[in-house]
Design an enzyme around this catalytic site. Structure first.
Site, mmCIF file in Angstrom:
data_model
loop_
_atom_site.group_PDB
_atom_site.id
_atom_site.type_symbol
_atom_site.label_atom_id
_atom_site.label_comp_id
_atom_site.label_asym_id
_atom_site.label_seq_id
_atom_site.Cartn_x
_atom_site.Cartn_y
_atom_site.Cartn_z
ATOM 1 N N THR A 1 1.258 -1.143 0.102
ATOM 2 C CA THR A 1 -0.059 0.434 -0.134
ATOM 3 C C THR A 1 0.888 1.077 -0.047
ATOM 4 O OG1 THR A 1 -1.578 -1.372 0.561
ATOM 5 C CG2 THR A 1 -2.075 0.940 0.726
ATOM 6 N N LYS B 1 -7.728 1.785 -2.482
ATOM 7 C CA LYS B 1 -6.506 0.820 -0.814
ATOM 8 C C LYS B 1 -7.023 1.956 -0.530
ATOM 9 C CE LYS B 1 -4.815 -0.597 2.007
ATOM 10 N NZ LYS B 1 -6.322 -2.676 2.202
ATOM 11 N N LYS C 1 0.147 5.395 9.007
ATOM 12 C CA LYS C 1 0.904 4.803 7.356
ATOM 13 C C LYS C 1 -0.368 5.531 6.459
ATOM 14 C CE LYS C 1 1.712 1.887 5.175
ATOM 15 N NZ LYS C 1 1.522 0.943 4.346
HETATM 16 P P1 NAP Z 1 4.968 -6.308 8.054
HETATM 17 O O1 NAP Z 1 4.948 -7.472 8.858
HETATM 18 O O2 NAP Z 1 6.115 -4.792 8.696
HETATM 19 O O3 NAP Z 1 6.234 -6.351 6.627
HETATM 20 C C1 NAP Z 1 6.628 -5.560 6.135
HETATM 21 C C2 NAP Z 1 7.899 -5.832 4.701
HETATM 22 O O4 NAP Z 1 8.641 -4.955 4.296
HETATM 23 C C3 NAP Z 1 8.925 -6.152 5.578
HETATM 24 O O5 NAP Z 1 9.367 -8.240 4.351
HETATM 25 C C4 NAP Z 1 10.169 -5.889 5.564
HETATM 26 O O6 NAP Z 1 11.355 -6.708 5.749
HETATM 27 C C5 NAP Z 1 9.708 -5.088 4.256
HETATM 28 N N1 NAP Z 1 10.496 -3.667 4.426
HETATM 29 C C6 NAP Z 1 10.161 -2.792 5.747
HETATM 30 N N2 NAP Z 1 10.800 -0.860 5.420
HETATM 31 C C7 NAP Z 1 12.177 -1.891 4.505
HETATM 32 C C8 NAP Z 1 13.269 -1.085 2.886
HETATM 33 N N3 NAP Z 1 13.418 0.022 3.920
HETATM 34 N N4 NAP Z 1 13.793 -1.717 2.798
HETATM 35 C C9 NAP Z 1 13.562 -3.716 2.423
HETATM 36 N N5 NAP Z 1 11.804 -4.142 3.180
HETATM 37 C C10 NAP Z 1 11.492 -3.385 3.950
HETATM 38 O O7 NAP Z 1 3.440 -5.674 7.215
HETATM 39 P P2 NAP Z 1 2.794 -6.269 5.837
HETATM 40 O O8 NAP Z 1 1.732 -6.511 7.599
HETATM 41 O O9 NAP Z 1 2.664 -7.275 5.691
HETATM 42 O O10 NAP Z 1 2.481 -5.199 4.923
HETATM 43 C C11 NAP Z 1 2.722 -4.625 4.058
HETATM 44 C C12 NAP Z 1 2.874 -4.154 2.802
HETATM 45 O O11 NAP Z 1 0.840 -4.466 3.248
HETATM 46 C C13 NAP Z 1 2.103 -3.248 3.626
HETATM 47 O O12 NAP Z 1 2.206 -1.991 2.507
HETATM 48 C C14 NAP Z 1 0.031 -3.093 4.074
HETATM 49 O O13 NAP Z 1 0.132 -1.624 4.247
HETATM 50 C C15 NAP Z 1 -0.337 -3.554 3.646
HETATM 51 N N6 NAP Z 1 -1.103 -4.195 3.695
HETATM 52 C C16 NAP Z 1 -0.766 -5.348 5.136
HETATM 53 C C17 NAP Z 1 -2.127 -6.071 5.603
HETATM 54 C C18 NAP Z 1 -2.346 -6.160 6.397
HETATM 55 O O14 NAP Z 1 -3.074 -6.418 6.888
HETATM 56 N N7 NAP Z 1 -0.986 -6.782 7.752
HETATM 57 C C19 NAP Z 1 -3.721 -5.634 4.469
HETATM 58 C C20 NAP Z 1 -3.448 -5.136 3.525
HETATM 59 C C21 NAP Z 1 -2.497 -4.463 3.468
HETATM 60 P P3 NAP Z 1 11.875 -7.369 7.090
HETATM 61 O O15 NAP Z 1 11.027 -8.149 7.798
HETATM 62 O O16 NAP Z 1 13.673 -6.767 6.383
HETATM 63 O O17 NAP Z 1 11.152 -6.047 8.119
#
Ligand code: NAP
Length: 296
Positions: free
Chosen positions: A96, A171, A239
């Site tokens: 997102t 989104k 965010k």
């Molecule tokens: P998350 O668990 O915090 O995972 C974030 C990912 O991004 C990890 O692989 C992290 O790597 C990586 N990352 C962060 N900063 C980085 C950087 N500077 N360089 C390289 N990699 C980086 O988040 P998530 O919940 O999976 O969400 C991922 C996306 O989907 C977000 O945009 C979120 O808004 C969206 N989303 C989430 C949900 C939900 O329910 N969780 C639902 C819909 C959409 P590391 O492992 O190294 O930290």
């Protein structure tokens, strides 16, 4: 079958990449923190040393990263995705982000002879693991047609929102509603509990009425059970509300209620645990009122 490169093995990316691996796609994964790729290596999935390597030679390259900064670093950085992307490949960003980030990625991919879709998702950890996400796609029909089978593996519903960036904008609108609903739930539960109402009675009233919905039932019970296990973090919800505010600012759209909901998440992020589930936004109000919403 398409060869797939997948970048970002966080809460969502892990489930999505597992779904693709289980469906039998030839897969290469990459994650900034290499430990998270270990379970994939154990399954025989190829693990890349850099984003460039994860993209190299693949037909479809999918990113599922935290935010626009992460996407920029992984896409444009040294040994980034764009250096590995081959002519004719399709780059799909499921993170997102904001519409400008999607548009910039589309032009950068175009310069490499590749195509681009923004495809952020709705649905959380479990939907990602079960291949039951809702995808909100921006980009042209032909490109979507080319990768439809891959996207169908990840989802139960694909919504083609419009051209590049429109999946992303949809989104942000979607999460605006999720943010407001969680703030409404938190305020009502804290206000009720402080005045002496049983919070379960508030949920019961809501869920017996035309307001009933799965979201209030799910997150309402999580709050009453004090179960803040992270599906989607407070940090990421803050965010998204911030991205919505900026996107709307650019279009001269006032969002007065979203502005205060965003600040409520900002308070929760600093007063409490930014990594906890976003329904823990209730803690921001609990902290200032000295009440805890729980089963009595
Ligand atoms: P998350 O668990 O915090 O995972 C974030 C990912 O991004 C990890 O692989 C992290 O790597 C990586 N990352 C962060 N900063 C980085 C950087 N500077 N360089 C390289 N990699 C980086 O988040 P998530 O919940 O999976 O969400 C991922 C996306 O989907 C977000 O945009 C979120 O808004 C969206 N989303 C989430 C949900 C939900 O329910 N969780 C639902 C819909 C959409 P590391 O492992 O190294 O930290």
């Amino acid at each position: 079958v398409e060869k797939i490169g997948f970048l970002g093995l966080g809460i969502m990316g892990r489930g999505m990449a597992m779904t693709l691996a289980k469906a039998g796609y030839p897969l290469t994964v990459w994650n900034r923190t290499p430990e998270k790729a270990k379970e994939f290596a154990a399954l025989g999935v190829e693990v890349a040393d850099s984003p460039e390597q994860a993209a190299e030679g693949n037909d479809v390259v999918i990113m599922m990263l935290a935010d626009p900064t992460a996407v920029r670093e992984v896409a444009y950085g040294p040994n980034g995705v764009l250096e590995g992307l081959r002519d004719g490949a399709v780059l799909i960003d499921c993170s997102t982000v904001d519409p400008a980030t999607s548009q910039n990625l589309a032009s950068a991919a175009g310069q490499k002879g590749a195509r681009f879709l923004d495809s952020p998702v709705a649905g959380s950890r479990k939907a990602a693991e079960d291949g039951q996400l809702i995808l909100m796609v921006g980009g042209d029909e032909n490109t979507l047609g080319k990768v439809r089978a891959v996207l169908e593996t990840l989802s139960k519903t694909i919504i083609h929102a419009g051209g590049t960036g429109m999946g992303t904008y949809l989104k942000l609108c979607f999460n605006l509603i999720v943010g407001h609903m969680s703030a409404a739930l938190a305020e009502a539960l804290v206000a009720g509990a402080k005045a002496g109402l049983d919070p379960a009675v508030i949920l019961e009233a809501v869920n017996s009425s035309v307001l009933a919905n799965k979201f209030y039932e799910w997150k309402g019970n999580c709050i009453l059970d004090r179960d803040f296990t992270t599906n989607f973090s407070v940090r990421l919800m803050h965010k998204d509300l911030n991205l919505m505010m900026s996107a709307a600012y650019g279009l001269n759209i006032p969002l007065p209620v979203t502005a205060s909901v965003k600040e409520l998440f900002g308070i929760a992020k600093s007063c409490c645990d930014p990594e906890a589930d976003f329904c823990s936004v209730v803690r921001a109000l609990e902290t200032v009122t000295g009440v805890e919403v729980k089963r009595v």
